[in-house]
Design an enzyme around this catalytic site. Structure first.
Site, mmCIF file in Angstrom:
data_model
loop_
_atom_site.group_PDB
_atom_site.id
_atom_site.type_symbol
_atom_site.label_atom_id
_atom_site.label_comp_id
_atom_site.label_asym_id
_atom_site.label_seq_id
_atom_site.Cartn_x
_atom_site.Cartn_y
_atom_site.Cartn_z
ATOM 1 N N GLY A 42 0.741 -1.181 -0.137
ATOM 2 C CA GLY A 42 -0.103 0.135 -0.020
ATOM 3 C C GLY A 42 0.849 1.268 -0.036
ATOM 4 N N ALA A 251 9.066 -4.169 -5.446
ATOM 5 C CA ALA A 251 8.100 -2.952 -5.552
ATOM 6 C C ALA A 251 7.826 -2.481 -7.135
ATOM 7 C CB ALA A 251 8.412 -1.778 -4.770
ATOM 8 N N ALA A 252 8.459 -3.410 -7.933
ATOM 9 C CA ALA A 252 8.285 -3.044 -9.463
ATOM 10 C C ALA A 252 6.624 -2.987 -9.836
ATOM 11 C CB ALA A 252 8.971 -4.062 -10.475
ATOM 12 N N GLY A 253 5.782 -3.860 -9.185
ATOM 13 C CA GLY A 253 4.485 -4.074 -9.392
ATOM 14 C C GLY A 253 3.922 -2.827 -8.824
ATOM 15 N N ASP A 254 4.327 -2.544 -7.737
ATOM 16 C CA ASP A 254 3.712 -1.483 -6.824
ATOM 17 C C ASP A 254 3.927 0.079 -7.699
ATOM 18 O OD1 ASP A 254 2.989 -3.049 -4.758
ATOM 19 O OD2 ASP A 254 4.980 -2.829 -3.656
#
Ligand code: RIB
Length: 302
Positions: A42, A251-254
């Site tokens: 988040g 955190a690439a997807g984030d």
């Protein structure tokens, strides 16, 4: 000013060890480095949306420990509205134990801490934030009833609702799908959601079709170096990934989700928003850590 992007989700302190390879079951492995880095799906998505041009508010929980203060401060440093980030007494902050190997892959174990105590009432109290938003984002590191409440409230308010179903171990409740405008799983999440193997574009198309048949309007399956597969009522579109030398994919997807949301919130057409999110994610994988790896808008200007 209203926050255009509101994130309801987790904040974790990431305890990150780098090693040549991931340890096997029962094995003790000597690592190469250790770092303590602000993360949590988040919070990472909130930071990505903020750095990539959106006014952002976060609703979530931290524990009453030093990590909690650092996690909150990391968001404040990005001008993220943290009135919805509460401190839970007697609870630790969320933790993520991460190992990154020499090929930039990772494995992650999360301990929910305060994230596990984010209840629908915590979101209800900040309804004014949801009312002012253009885009609302959820993931699955907070209790399911809180995600369900937020999706439904977002739909009732007519907002653009994004669910990044991560982490994911199985199908979602069927009554969630109609509330989601954009469902954004990676390969393994798409597989867990559908029970279908997802390894390439063709199998991503099959999984996306299945998810759309359950009532979600738009599906974006992120496929790492293979790009992203977008599915909507008009059909499928493949978005190839920019080619980069990866250092750490955490955190690439984030970064993709936050960048995509920021672009949508400023009125960018969805195809362009996907390409924008991909450029941001590609840059993030060339750097170590979760939040430290997320780029700023100025770094993406041609
Ligand atoms: O998506 C990456 C994140 O997953 C990490 O920052 C970690 O906290 C886990 O939530």
């Amino acid at each position: 000013m209203h926050a255009k992007v509101v994130v309801v989700g987790s904040l974790n302190m990431d305890l990150v060890a780098r090693a040549q390879r991931l340890p096997r079951a029962g094995e003790t492995l000597a690592g190469e480095s250790f770092a303590t880095v602000p993360g949590g799906k988040g919070a990472n998505q909130a930071v990505a949306a903020a750095r990539l041009g959106a006014a952002v508010a976060m609703i979530g929980n931290v524990g009453d420990d030093a990590y909690g203060q650092q996690l909150r401060q990391a968001l404040l440093d990005e001008q993220i509205d943290c009135q919805g980030v509460a401190v839970c007494a007697g609870v630790s902050s969320g933790l993520a134990l991460i190992v990154v190997d020499a090929s930039s892959q990772n494995s992650i174990v999360i301990i929910p801490g305060g994230n596990g105590q984010l209840m629908p009432e915590s979101v209800q109290v900040f309804d004014v934030l949801l009312q002012g938003a253009e885009v609302i984002i959820c993931q699955l590191e907070v209790p399911a009833q809180t995600v369900a409440y937020t999706l439904e409230r977002g739909r009732a308010l007519g907002k653009t609702v994004i669910l990044n179903p991560a982490p994911c171990t199985g199908p979602l409740p069927l009554n969630w799908y109609g509330a989601i405008d954009y469902l954004i799983p990676n390969e393994s999440e798409a597989q867990a959601l559908t029970g279908l193997p997802v390894t390439d574009l063709a199998s991503a198309e099959a999984a996306a079709s299945h998810l759309r048949s359950l009532g979600v309007k738009n599906v974006i399956v992120t496929l790492g170096a293979q790009g992203a597969l977008f599915a909507n009522a008009q059909g499928f579109k493949h978005f190839p990934a920019p080619v980069v030398q990866p250092v750490d994919t955490t955190a690439a997807g984030d970064t993709f989700v936050g960048g995509f949301a920021a672009a949508l919130a400023r009125g960018t057409e969805e195809g362009e928003a996907i390409a924008f999110g991909q450029r941001a994610a590609a840059l993030s994988v060339t750097r170590a850590g979760a939040q430290p790896s997320i780029p700023y808008l100025a770094e993406l200007q041609p």
